[in-house]
Motif scaffolding. Structure first.
Motif, mmCIF file in Angstrom:
data_model
loop_
_atom_site.group_PDB
_atom_site.id
_atom_site.type_symbol
_atom_site.label_atom_id
_atom_site.label_comp_id
_atom_site.label_asym_id
_atom_site.label_seq_id
_atom_site.Cartn_x
_atom_site.Cartn_y
_atom_site.Cartn_z
ATOM 1 N N LEU A 42 1.048 -1.334 0.009
ATOM 2 C CA LEU A 42 0.031 0.215 0.010
ATOM 3 C C LEU A 42 0.902 1.327 0.050
ATOM 4 O O LEU A 42 0.551 2.087 -0.747
ATOM 5 N N SER A 43 1.926 1.324 0.754
ATOM 6 C CA SER A 43 2.915 2.408 0.762
ATOM 7 C C SER A 43 3.540 2.783 -0.620
ATOM 8 O O SER A 43 3.538 3.831 -1.094
ATOM 9 N N LEU A 44 4.005 1.586 -1.296
ATOM 10 C CA LEU A 44 4.466 1.787 -2.650
ATOM 11 C C LEU A 44 3.302 2.150 -3.636
ATOM 12 O O LEU A 44 3.616 3.057 -4.605
ATOM 13 N N LEU A 45 2.220 1.523 -3.480
ATOM 14 C CA LEU A 45 1.097 2.200 -4.552
ATOM 15 C C LEU A 45 0.748 3.565 -4.154
ATOM 16 O O LEU A 45 0.549 4.474 -5.246
ATOM 17 N N ASP A 46 0.690 3.934 -2.815
ATOM 18 C CA ASP A 46 0.294 5.250 -2.564
ATOM 19 C C ASP A 46 1.490 6.382 -3.248
ATOM 20 O O ASP A 46 1.139 7.553 -3.745
ATOM 21 N N SER A 47 2.647 5.834 -3.382
ATOM 22 C CA SER A 47 3.779 6.431 -3.822
ATOM 23 C C SER A 47 3.653 6.712 -5.272
ATOM 24 O O SER A 47 4.256 7.730 -6.189
ATOM 25 N N LEU A 48 3.029 5.745 -6.044
ATOM 26 C CA LEU A 48 2.907 5.569 -7.587
ATOM 27 C C LEU A 48 1.927 6.562 -7.999
ATOM 28 O O LEU A 48 1.945 6.865 -9.133
ATOM 29 N N ILE A 49 0.862 6.790 -7.385
ATOM 30 C CA ILE A 49 -0.642 7.039 -7.742
ATOM 31 C C ILE A 49 -0.382 8.431 -8.263
ATOM 32 O O ILE A 49 -0.913 8.883 -9.286
ATOM 33 N N PRO A 50 0.283 9.443 -7.528
ATOM 34 C CA PRO A 50 0.457 10.810 -7.999
ATOM 35 C C PRO A 50 1.169 10.975 -9.256
ATOM 36 O O PRO A 50 0.807 12.059 -10.122
ATOM 37 N N TYR A 51 1.804 9.800 -9.724
ATOM 38 C CA TYR A 51 2.553 9.937 -11.139
ATOM 39 C C TYR A 51 1.845 9.207 -12.460
ATOM 40 O O TYR A 51 2.385 9.096 -13.406
ATOM 41 N N LEU A 52 0.807 8.419 -12.039
ATOM 42 C CA LEU A 52 0.219 7.669 -12.791
ATOM 43 C C LEU A 52 -0.798 8.579 -13.916
ATOM 44 O O LEU A 52 -1.353 9.509 -13.620
ATOM 45 N N ASP A 53 -0.601 8.148 -15.299
ATOM 46 C CA ASP A 53 -1.550 8.841 -16.321
ATOM 47 C C ASP A 53 -1.935 7.698 -17.193
ATOM 48 O O ASP A 53 -1.721 6.671 -16.956
ATOM 49 N N ILE A 54 -2.735 7.822 -17.990
ATOM 50 C CA ILE A 54 -3.264 6.871 -18.961
ATOM 51 C C ILE A 54 -2.192 6.218 -19.745
ATOM 52 O O ILE A 54 -2.469 5.252 -20.116
ATOM 53 N N SER A 55 -1.003 6.783 -20.082
ATOM 54 C CA SER A 55 0.049 6.003 -20.748
ATOM 55 C C SER A 55 0.601 5.059 -19.829
ATOM 56 O O SER A 55 1.373 4.140 -20.456
ATOM 57 N N ASP A 56 0.214 5.079 -18.316
ATOM 58 C CA ASP A 56 0.978 4.021 -17.431
ATOM 59 C C ASP A 56 -0.016 2.984 -17.099
ATOM 60 O O ASP A 56 0.415 2.323 -15.993
ATOM 61 N N THR A 57 -0.953 2.705 -18.063
ATOM 62 C CA THR A 57 -1.927 1.608 -17.834
ATOM 63 C C THR A 57 -1.111 0.403 -17.753
ATOM 64 O O THR A 57 -1.443 -0.417 -16.818
ATOM 65 N N ARG A 58 -0.282 0.207 -18.639
ATOM 66 C CA ARG A 58 0.365 -1.307 -18.506
ATOM 67 C C ARG A 58 1.308 -1.435 -17.467
ATOM 68 O O ARG A 58 1.417 -2.455 -16.834
#
Length: 741
Positions: A626-642
């Motif tokens: 959960l900590s790693l996913l919380d750090s990734l979420i602010p940087y995700l956009d539609i091009s990071d689906t994969r």
């Protein structure tokens, strides 16, 4: 007069306070302004000008603080420089000189202020008036003041020439130059400033082109041009071309006096130092050979000019053609008349012990001549010297020297070889081989065995020896060593990343992967090092020296030392470092994150099994995922689906809290499609979490109007159509109620 001395004493005390605490500079500068004003005595004005020049040139005061201080000092500096025009009084050169130095430090600050404040015409008008006053004095002022004027002109050229923009997004951190000025600036149009800078640069270079004999002015000009060559690439070729054409030795002549000679030497050496500094920086590789050639030309010309001008203090004596003086000739003649002298008296004997080849042919007692290495003389010089030297040697002396060397050689051959006993006391050589050089090794061993045994000596009892324990480490040392170990571990991983990026994927032997892989094998590649680090991070969860009831969990203290000596949470330190390493380049290192979380899941499973828990507990894995996913979420956009799909599909277990993160992610209209595709992939290809994913999609559909079309059409229409039917019936019922009403 006593009041004036007391005032200067108080001013010096204030200056000492500012030097001890630079934070006091703004208060002291504003406080002394009334004491050093233009109407004050010349002694106070001199102190004030020197203090202002020192304050604005101080490196310990920030540029922002200097910019705020200089805006209130412009009127005072202007009164120092324009005293004759404003008051009709004679100027003091010391005050004006320090004011020019202060103006050189203040000019970039006022320039930057004017860039940001296009409506402040008054401030720039004051600076322009000061600049005009300084430029008028440049050619007529005394030498020391001209040096200050040259420094000011060089600073103006540097500021009014386009420089390098390091970061366009942070203009406050870039160097002050013409590149920061907008093209439509109302007060300082860039075209006018650039033309003025070009003219001032020509004025500086004219000092070198006119070839004036003033060494101070030439040195000041070259010192002022050096930063321009280093920081302004657009004008550096012009400056270098002028300096390469400048030759101060053209002023040398036969009637030079001592002062002129010193001046020409100083100008020449300053020019050589300037060119050598440019050559070291190698900013102009095309001009490198020409610069090197000019430096060598100046060096040789300097030697030639002043070796003819300045003869040696004591002339060298006239040497005879045969190399022998009259005193030596008389001594040799007396020896010849007395008869032949024994060779042992003419030449030194051989030293005792082994003789080297150089000692065999040495026939002189002069240590300097014996230690001279003949290879230091160039071969073409040797070829020129040897024939006349051989022709000048007396045949009798040559035959005598040859006989001495022959006699030495025969004497060495007649000496018996050294025995084992003789060589046993000598120092052991690094290349010693017992099988060579001294005869039969077996014979020497037999002689040693036949020696009588030692009698009458008590046997020595060898006691056991133990090293003393090391001193205990302090808390600071433990933290420092842990940080060093962490940096070395992840520094090696960073180096392997760089090598893999440069070389690409190598074709090699397939290594075993998975949980059965040995991390120590293949540690020289990136995958092996990652396996080693992930297991180093996860395995300290178990304390192999304690029983099952003392097994540590996430949040407990895992100490590297005994209780009471300070604790260092090694797994926590390594996990934080792993987290930072992954987030530095998470798109490329998503595989590292997956491998790490797999190891964490496996370690938690072993921990739960060892504790014999009835319910599966994954404390470390859940928290870190959960900590790693919380750090990734602010940087995700539609091009990071994969990337998101790969992360959620390859980790071994999906905690239920993950779906709440996806719900919040879907609140962003631009990332609704990302959430929809991720949930659809989990529903179709990960059946254990299908129900939770469908529930998440239903909650998104009910609570987010922007996501209804995407979620309802792709997910709920197939996996939970009753929700859509119920919503459609409720909509029709609502419309019917409205019609009846």
């Amino acid at each position: 007069m006593s009041d004036l001395r007391d005032t200067i004493k108080q001013l010096n005390s204030a200056r000492e306070l500012a030097l001890k605490d630079p934070a006091l500079y703004p208060q002291i500068v504003s406080g002394v302004q009334a004491v050093i004003g233009p109407e004050r005595p010349v002694e106070l004005r001199r102190w004030g000008a020197d203090f202002l020049a020192e304050s604005f040139a101080s490196p310990v005061v920030s540029a922002e603080e200097k910019q705020r201080m200089c805006l209130g000092m412009l009127d005072l500096l202007k009164s120092y420089l324009n005293r004759k025009e404003e008051r009709g009084e004679e100027e003091d050169w010391n005050v004006v000189k320090s004011a020019v130095q202060c103006a050189a430090s203040v000019y970039p600050l006022v320039f930057r202020h004017t860039i940001s404040n296009a409506d402040d015409k008054e401030t720039w008008a004051k600076m322009a008036s000061m600049k005009s006053s300084i430029l008028r004095r440049m050619d007529t002022a005394p030498g020391s003041m001209r040096i200050c004027c040259i420094k000011f002109v060089a600073r103006v050229v540097q500021v009014q020439t386009p420089g390098l923009i390091a970061d366009p997004r942070r203009p406050e951190q870039n160097e002050t130059s013409l590149a920061l000025v907008p093209r439509d600036h109302a007060i300082i149009p860039p075209s006018n400033l650039e033309a003025e800078a070009s003219g001032l640069l020509d004025r500086l270079l004219g000092v070198l082109q006119d070839n004036i004999p003033d060494a101070l002015i030439i040195t000041a000009t070259l010192n002022a041009l050096s930063p321009l060559v280093a920081k302004r690439a657009s004008i550096s070729p012009k400056i270098l071309s002028t300096v390469l054409s400048y030759n101060p030795l053209t002023l040398a002549n036969a009637k030079m006096e001592g002062k002129d000679k010193i001046a020409i030497k100083s100008m020449t050496r300053t020019t050589m130092s300037f060119l050598n500094n440019v050559l070291k920086r190698t900013q102009h590789p095309a001009l490198g050979p020409r610069i090197h050639q000019q430096v060598e030309r100046l060096r040789h010309s300097l030697t030639e000019v002043f070796s003819d001008q300045n003869p040696l203090k004591r002339p060298a004596p006239d040497e005879p053609t045969d190399g022998l003086s009259d005193d030596k000739r008389q001594k040799l003649d007396r020896d010849a008349e007395a008869g032949t002298t024994p060779l042992q008296q003419q030449y030194p004997p051989l030293p005792p012990g082994p003789v080297s080849l150089a000692q065999l042919f040495t026939l002189t007692n002069d240590r300097a001549a014996a230690g001279f290495h003949v290879e230091a003389i160039p071969q073409h010089f040797v070829a020129q010297l040897v024939p006349p030297l051989l022709a000048s040697i007396d045949p009798t002396q040559l035959d005598a020297a040859i006989n001495v060397v022959r006699a030495r050689y025969l004497e060495i051959q007649r000496q018996p070889p050294p025995t084992v006993v003789q060589t046993s006391g000598e120092e052991e050589d690094d290349d010693y081989d017992p099988m060579t050089g001294f005869g039969d090794a077996e014979q020497a061993a037999n002689q040693i065995d036949q020696l009588p045994p030692l009698q009458g000596q008590p046997e020595l009892a060898i006691a056991s020896f133990h090293l003393p324990p090391p001193p205990p480490l302090t808390e600071h040392e433990r933290a420092e060593y842990s940080e060093t170990a962490k940096e070395r571990l992840f520094g090696a991983l960073q180096r392997l990343d760089d090598e893999a990026r440069r070389q690409g994927k190598k074709q090699g032997v397939e290594r075993e992967k998975g949980f059965n892989r040995l991390a120590a094998t293949g540690g020289e590649d990136r995958d092996g090092w990652i396996a080693l680090l992930t297991r180093l991070v996860t395995r300290p969860t178990f304390d192999v020296n304690q029983e099952n009831d003392n097994i540590k969990q996430e949040g407990d203290e895992r100490s590297l030392t005994k209780k009471g000596q300070g604790t260092i949470d090694l797994p926590k330190i390594l996990r934080e470092a792993f987290h930072r390493y992954i987030m530095d380049d998470w798109r490329r290192r998503i595989d590292v994150a997956i491998a790490w979380l797999n190891e964490e899941w496996y370690a938690d499973r072993l921990l739960s099994k060892q504790r014999e828990d009835e319910e599966l507990s994954l404390p470390n894995y859940t928290h870190l995922t959960l900590s790693l996913l919380d750090s990734l979420i602010p940087y995700l956009d539609i091009s990071d689906t994969r990337h998101l799909i790969r992360f959620l599909s390859e980790i071994p277990h999906l905690p239920t809290e993950i779906f709440s993160r996806i719900e919040k992610l879907a609140l962003d209209p631009e990332r609704v499609q990302l959430c929809t595709q991720t949930l659809l992939y989990l529903i179709m290809l990960r059946p254990p979490v299908r129900e939770g994913a469908v529930d998440c999609a239903e909650r998104i559909w009910r609570g987010n109007a922007d996501a209804r079309a995407s979620v309802g059409g792709k997910i709920l229409s197939k996996w939970r159509p009753d929700v859509l039917v119920e919503a459609e019936e409720g909509k029709l019922l609502g419309e019917g109620v409205k019609e009846e009403g």
